[in-house]
Design a protein around this motif. Structure first.
Motif, PDB file in Angstrom:
ATOM      1  N   HIS A 130       0.853  -1.201   0.000  1.00 50.93           N
ATOM      2  CA  HIS A 130       0.000   0.000   0.000  1.00 50.93           C
ATOM      3  C   HIS A 130       0.881   1.241   0.000  1.00 50.93           C
ATOM      4  CE1 HIS A 130       1.069  -0.527   4.234  1.00 50.93           C
ATOM      5  NE2 HIS A 130       0.863   0.769   4.388  1.00 50.93           N
ATOM      6  N   ASP A 132       0.980   5.289   1.833  1.00 46.60           N
ATOM      7  CA  ASP A 132       0.407   6.171   2.838  1.00 46.60           C
ATOM      8  C   ASP A 132       0.587   7.602   2.363  1.00 46.60           C
ATOM      9  OD1 ASP A 132      -0.250   4.145   4.812  1.00 46.60           O
ATOM     10  OD2 ASP A 132       1.910   3.920   5.097  1.00 46.60           O
ATOM     11  N   HIS A 193       4.888   0.323  -0.304  1.00 42.45           N
ATOM     12  CA  HIS A 193       5.675  -0.516   0.608  1.00 42.45           C
ATOM     13  C   HIS A 193       4.847  -1.674   1.118  1.00 42.45           C
ATOM     14  CE1 HIS A 193       3.694   2.613   3.037  1.00 42.45           C
ATOM     15  NE2 HIS A 193       3.711   1.782   4.070  1.00 42.45           N
TER      16      HIS A 193
HETATM   17 MN   LIG Z   1       2.160   1.907   5.685  1.00 43.16          MN
END
Ligand SMILES: [Mn+2]
Length: 388
Positions: A130, A132, A193
């Protein structure tokens, strides 16, 4: 006294801020002695209704499922042997050792720091690949985690539709590391990551940062205006000649309205600085400092401090200050302002700079009324306390 981050050879905090912060990932091997945390204690936190926790089960083959806490013992007993992760937010607010961990990151602004999330995973446990939208430092606390990252910065990648958490549909790793306790990985926003628990008892602390957006600043300015009302500026018609139809909003009227709004929103730099500072230092909801009841008088407070020898900062308190034209400073804590004098800079820097204050550091500031008044004001608001 604070623990400093150990940067890799050739990098210090200045260089980190210039070349890596918000720009590119950096691995910091053996960066920091990690605080210890018993997995049972983490699971205990996840059973408390006021603690924000999640369980994520799954893997690349089957997709990922998300469940929100609070959990109970039966939930944990029913977990499979592998492929799950427990996530607990705001561990810095619940456990003093994790509040002090943040002191190692104070080369970054206080108001940018959000929380320390701790995750626990057996073999294979992960939240999937995912991105962020915030900066994060990932500190390995116990066991081992494999981190895979992609060098391609993304903002809105396609997501898997068979998973509750936001998991990327396609992920190709460019770099990969296995982190051991004390190793730290910095990731700027938007770096894809994927961290996977290896072996048993992988525990990772995520020191997460937050950033306001335009909407939040508009809300801050509007709150400020509602609390500091100015003379009302009513609408005046432009010359109304040539109104083609009674229902028409003509261009002159529109420009008049727009000008009125622009004047209503125009704040001086001093006002805006205060409006922003107030917003940026508000504690996270649910973690507001609680004033001591009954509060000690200033004299009794100083005596007590000399006996106990320490002051602990409230873990949700955020400090922010800026200089005033008269040589002093305005200090914002918890959405409220305190004025300090030109003589109080060293004390201000000490108070605003670390989570734990030792008597040896405070001793020079216990003689002058102005200084004890400042210390006492923070104590009376619940910002500093004798207990962690
Ligand atoms: Mn993360």
């Amino acid at each position: 006294m604070t623990t400093a981050l150990r940067f890799p050879a050739g990098i210090d905090s200045e260089r980190f801020l210039r070349d890596y912060w918000q720009r590119q990932p950096l691995l910091l091997p053996d960066a920091l002695p990690p605080p210890t945390l018993d997995p049972e204690e983490l699971a205990g936190l996840a059973c408390e209704p006021e603690v924000e926790s999640r369980l994520i089960l799954g893997n690349e083959t089957h997709g990922w499922r998300l469940r929100h806490g609070p959990f109970d013992e039966a939930d944990f007993a029913a977990l499979p042997a592998r492929d799950w992760t427990l996530l607990v937010q705001d561990v810095d607010k619940w456990l003093p050792a994790f509040a002090r961990l943040i002191d190692a990151f104070r080369f970054l602004p206080d108001w940018r720091i959000d929380d320390v999330m701790v995750s626990y995973a057996p073999e294979g446990g992960s939240v999937g690949p995912h991105i962020d939208s915030y900066d994060v430092f990932l500190l390995q606390l116990a066991g081992e985690r494999e981190w895979r990252i992609s060098d391609q910065r993304l903002t809105d990648p396609p997501l898997r539709d068979d998973s509750d958490p936001r998991v990327m549909r396609a992920f190709a790793a460019d770099r990969q590391w296995r982190l051991r306790p004390g190793d730290l990985l910095y990731l700027p926003p938007g770096v894809p990551h994927w961290g996977i628990g290896r072996g048993d008892g992988c525990m990772t602390g995520s020191i997460g940062f937050r950033a306001p957006d335009g909407d939040e600043l508009l809300a801050a300015a509007s709150t400020w205006l509602s609390e500091h009302p100015r003379p009302r500026a009513p609408y005046h018609d432009p010359p109304l000649a040539g109104q083609a139809h009674p229902a028409l909003l003509n261009e002159d009227a529109f420009l008049q309205l727009r000008g009125l709004l622009e004047r209503a929103l125009s704040l001086s730099d001093d006002e805006l600085r205060a409006a922003f500072a107030r917003r940026l230092t508000e504690p996270k909801p649910g973690f507001e400092p609680v004033p001591p009841r009954p509060a000690l008088t200033r004299t009794a407070f100083v005596e007590r401090l000399k006996q106990t020898g320490r002051l602990y900062r409230h873990p949700a308190a955020r400090f922010l200050y800026y200089p005033r034209a008269d040589g002093g400073a305005t200090l914002w804590v918890d959405g409220e302002a305190l004025e300090t004098s030109a003589l109080q800079w060293p004390l201000l820097r000490l108070l605003a700079g670390q989570a734990l204050l030792e008597l040896a550091e405070l001793a020079p500031w216990l003689e002058e009324d102005d200084d004890t008044r400042l210390l006492h004001a923070l104590y009376r608001r619940g910002i500093h306390a004798f207990e962690a």
